[in-house]
Design a protein around this motif. Structure first.
Motif, PDB file in Angstrom:
ATOM      1  N   LYS A   8       0.835  -1.198   0.000  1.00 18.83           N
ATOM      2  CA  LYS A   8       0.000   0.000   0.000  1.00 18.83           C
ATOM      3  C   LYS A   8       0.871   1.250   0.000  1.00 18.83           C
ATOM      4  CE  LYS A   8      -4.003  -0.316   1.343  1.00 18.83           C
ATOM      5  NZ  LYS A   8      -4.455  -0.480  -0.016  1.00 18.83           N
ATOM      6  N   SER A   9       1.935   1.230   0.764  1.00 18.66           N
ATOM      7  CA  SER A   9       2.864   2.354   0.781  1.00 18.66           C
ATOM      8  C   SER A   9       3.510   2.529  -0.595  1.00 18.66           C
ATOM      9  CB  SER A   9       3.933   2.109   1.847  1.00 18.66           C
ATOM     10  OG  SER A   9       4.868   3.152   1.856  1.00 18.66           O
ATOM     11  N   PHE A  10       3.891   1.429  -1.205  1.00 26.15           N
ATOM     12  CA  PHE A  10       4.467   1.441  -2.548  1.00 26.15           C
ATOM     13  C   PHE A  10       3.462   2.023  -3.552  1.00 26.15           C
ATOM     14  CE2 PHE A  10       5.663  -1.072  -6.441  1.00 26.15           C
ATOM     15  CZ  PHE A  10       6.916  -0.506  -6.648  1.00 26.15           C
ATOM     16  N   GLU A  11       2.194   1.589  -3.442  1.00 29.98           N
ATOM     17  CA  GLU A  11       1.122   2.119  -4.315  1.00 29.98           C
ATOM     18  C   GLU A  11       1.004   3.627  -4.177  1.00 29.98           C
ATOM     19  OE1 GLU A  11      -2.548   0.319  -3.053  1.00 29.98           O
ATOM     20  OE2 GLU A  11      -1.764  -1.695  -3.418  1.00 29.98           O
ATOM     21  N   GLN A  12       1.010   4.107  -2.946  1.00 36.78           N
ATOM     22  CA  GLN A  12       0.848   5.542  -2.716  1.00 36.78           C
ATOM     23  C   GLN A  12       2.000   6.337  -3.319  1.00 36.78           C
ATOM     24  OE1 GLN A  12       0.223   5.695   1.520  1.00 36.78           O
ATOM     25  NE2 GLN A  12      -1.885   5.014   1.337  1.00 36.78           N
ATOM     26  N   GLU A  13       3.200   5.809  -3.236  1.00 38.10           N
ATOM     27  CA  GLU A  13       4.348   6.490  -3.854  1.00 38.10           C
ATOM     28  C   GLU A  13       4.152   6.592  -5.365  1.00 38.10           C
ATOM     29  OE1 GLU A  13       7.110   7.981  -2.415  1.00 38.10           O
ATOM     30  OE2 GLU A  13       6.004   7.649  -0.560  1.00 38.10           O
ATOM     31  N   ILE A  14       3.598   5.556  -5.952  1.00 41.67           N
ATOM     32  CA  ILE A  14       3.358   5.547  -7.400  1.00 41.67           C
ATOM     33  C   ILE A  14       2.186   6.451  -7.758  1.00 41.67           C
ATOM     34  CG2 ILE A  14       2.596   4.100  -9.337  1.00 41.67           C
ATOM     35  CD1 ILE A  14       4.097   1.763  -7.886  1.00 41.67           C
ATOM     36  N   MET A  15       1.071   6.278  -7.068  1.00 43.32           N
ATOM     37  CA  MET A  15      -0.171   6.971  -7.421  1.00 43.32           C
ATOM     38  C   MET A  15      -0.144   8.454  -7.083  1.00 43.32           C
ATOM     39  SD  MET A  15      -1.935   4.603  -8.659  1.00 43.32           S
ATOM     40  CE  MET A  15      -0.834   3.251  -8.856  1.00 43.32           C
ATOM     41  N   ILE A  16       0.276   8.770  -5.889  1.00 42.03           N
ATOM     42  CA  ILE A  16       0.156  10.136  -5.399  1.00 42.03           C
ATOM     43  C   ILE A  16       1.377  10.981  -5.756  1.00 42.03           C
ATOM     44  CG2 ILE A  16      -0.121  11.562  -3.327  1.00 42.03           C
ATOM     45  CD1 ILE A  16      -1.655   9.119  -2.130  1.00 42.03           C
ATOM     46  N   PHE A  17       2.558  10.350  -5.709  1.00 42.54           N
ATOM     47  CA  PHE A  17       3.778  11.126  -5.897  1.00 42.54           C
ATOM     48  C   PHE A  17       4.476  10.850  -7.225  1.00 42.54           C
ATOM     49  CE2 PHE A  17       3.173  10.543  -1.277  1.00 42.54           C
ATOM     50  CZ  PHE A  17       2.875  11.862  -0.968  1.00 42.54           C
ATOM     51  N   GLY A  18       3.912   9.956  -8.040  1.00 40.09           N
ATOM     52  CA  GLY A  18       4.451   9.705  -9.368  1.00 40.09           C
ATOM     53  C   GLY A  18       5.819   9.041  -9.397  1.00 40.09           C
ATOM     54  N   ARG A  19       6.170   8.321  -8.366  1.00 33.40           N
ATOM     55  CA  ARG A  19       7.477   7.652  -8.321  1.00 33.40           C
ATOM     56  C   ARG A  19       7.403   6.285  -8.984  1.00 33.40           C
ATOM     57  NH1 ARG A  19      10.204   7.407  -3.075  1.00 33.40           N
ATOM     58  NH2 ARG A  19      11.989   7.148  -4.432  1.00 33.40           N
ATOM     59  N   PHE A  20       8.531   5.698  -9.249  1.00 34.85           N
ATOM     60  CA  PHE A  20       8.679   4.352  -9.796  1.00 34.85           C
ATOM     61  C   PHE A  20       7.884   4.125 -11.089  1.00 34.85           C
ATOM     62  CE2 PHE A  20       8.740   3.948  -5.064  1.00 34.85           C
ATOM     63  CZ  PHE A  20      10.121   3.815  -4.916  1.00 34.85           C
ATOM     64  N   PRO A  21       8.202   4.853 -12.158  1.00 36.62           N
ATOM     65  CA  PRO A  21       7.456   4.686 -13.411  1.00 36.62           C
ATOM     66  C   PRO A  21       7.550   3.269 -13.973  1.00 36.62           C
ATOM     67  CG  PRO A  21       9.353   6.136 -13.727  1.00 36.62           C
ATOM     68  CD  PRO A  21       9.256   5.853 -12.261  1.00 36.62           C
ATOM     69  N   GLN A  22       8.616   2.555 -13.684  1.00 40.87           N
ATOM     70  CA  GLN A  22       8.770   1.157 -14.136  1.00 40.87           C
ATOM     71  C   GLN A  22       8.420   0.199 -12.995  1.00 40.87           C
ATOM     72  OE1 GLN A  22       9.407   0.711 -17.332  1.00 40.87           O
ATOM     73  NE2 GLN A  22       9.598   2.920 -17.575  1.00 40.87           N
ATOM     74  N   PHE A  23       7.251   0.417 -12.385  1.00 39.82           N
ATOM     75  CA  PHE A  23       6.904  -0.329 -11.176  1.00 39.82           C
ATOM     76  C   PHE A  23       6.764  -1.836 -11.401  1.00 39.82           C
ATOM     77  CE2 PHE A  23       2.748   0.710 -12.913  1.00 39.82           C
ATOM     78  CZ  PHE A  23       2.031  -0.461 -12.743  1.00 39.82           C
ATOM     79  N   GLU A  24       6.424  -2.273 -12.617  1.00 37.65           N
ATOM     80  CA  GLU A  24       6.218  -3.702 -12.858  1.00 37.65           C
ATOM     81  C   GLU A  24       7.477  -4.501 -12.543  1.00 37.65           C
ATOM     82  OE1 GLU A  24       5.446  -1.338 -15.148  1.00 37.65           O
ATOM     83  OE2 GLU A  24       3.395  -1.686 -15.841  1.00 37.65           O
TER      84      GLU A  24
END
Length: 196
Positions: free
Chosen positions: A165-181
């Motif tokens: 969930k923390s990882f999701e929030q970094e991606i969704m809210i803060f736009g981090r980890f564009p290559q999250f897959e």
């Protein structure tokens, strides 16, 4: 009204509300805007919802429920623990990313009150934890991961859910980890190896 008519009216309100929130965000929307969009009187809206926050909760509930359903459909007892963790989280994040893009104005409004944003994303924590726990149990049954006590299984499920969930929030809210897959694949494999 019959029960199914009540459900139909409520669904119409939720669907119309989604359109209004997508168009204007959260802060600029009034119950009158929702009333106009769904072509129902305000008294009808207030019969189903106390205020626009309850309406937003219903819209979020529908969206998050859909994300979890699709993620749950990607897991199977026949797959490895790491494959299940990877596909579950990848699909969930892809779906959540689509939601965030569609409702960017709402996200921007909710960022002004981080506690409210956190509550919206926490709404389905128990359902998600139950699915993670199921993946752990399958991994144990398939001898894919070590045997764990019920207490440890619950702890691991809650911890993995919170971490992702923390990882999701970094991606969704803060736009981090564009290559999250690739990051999810790596994390899933690392978790799997640690539990062998």
């Amino acid at each position: 009204m019959k029960v199914d008519e009540n459900d139909k009216v409520k669904e119409e309100i939720i669907k119309a509300s989604g359109v209004v929130f997508e168009r204007y965000g959260y802060l600029r929307v009034s119950m009158q805007d929702i009333s106009n969009e769904c072509k129902k009187g305000r008294s009808t809206l207030y019969h189903y919802f106390k205020n626009k926050e309850e309406v937003l909760d219903a819209v979020c509930g529908k969206l998050f429920s859909h994300c979890l359903e699709e993620s749950a459909a990607s897991i199977s007892k026949r797959r490895s623990f790491s494959a299940n963790i990877e596909s579950f989280n990848s699909i969930k994040i892809k779906n959540l990313r689509e939601v965030v893009l569609k409702y960017q104005l709402v996200i921007d409004d909710l960022k002004q009150d981080p506690a409210q944003l956190m509550l919206k994303t926490r709404a389905f924590a128990d359902d998600e934890i139950a699915l993670v726990k199921q993946m752990i149990r399958w991994g144990i049954e398939n001898k894919d991961i070590v045997e764990l006590s019920e207490e440890d299984t619950q702890f691991l499920a809650e911890t993995l859910s919170a971490a992702f969930k923390s990882f999701e929030q970094e991606i969704m809210i803060f736009g981090r980890f564009p290559q999250f897959e690739s990051k999810i694949a790596w994390l899933s494999q690392m978790l799997h190896k640690g539990l062998m």
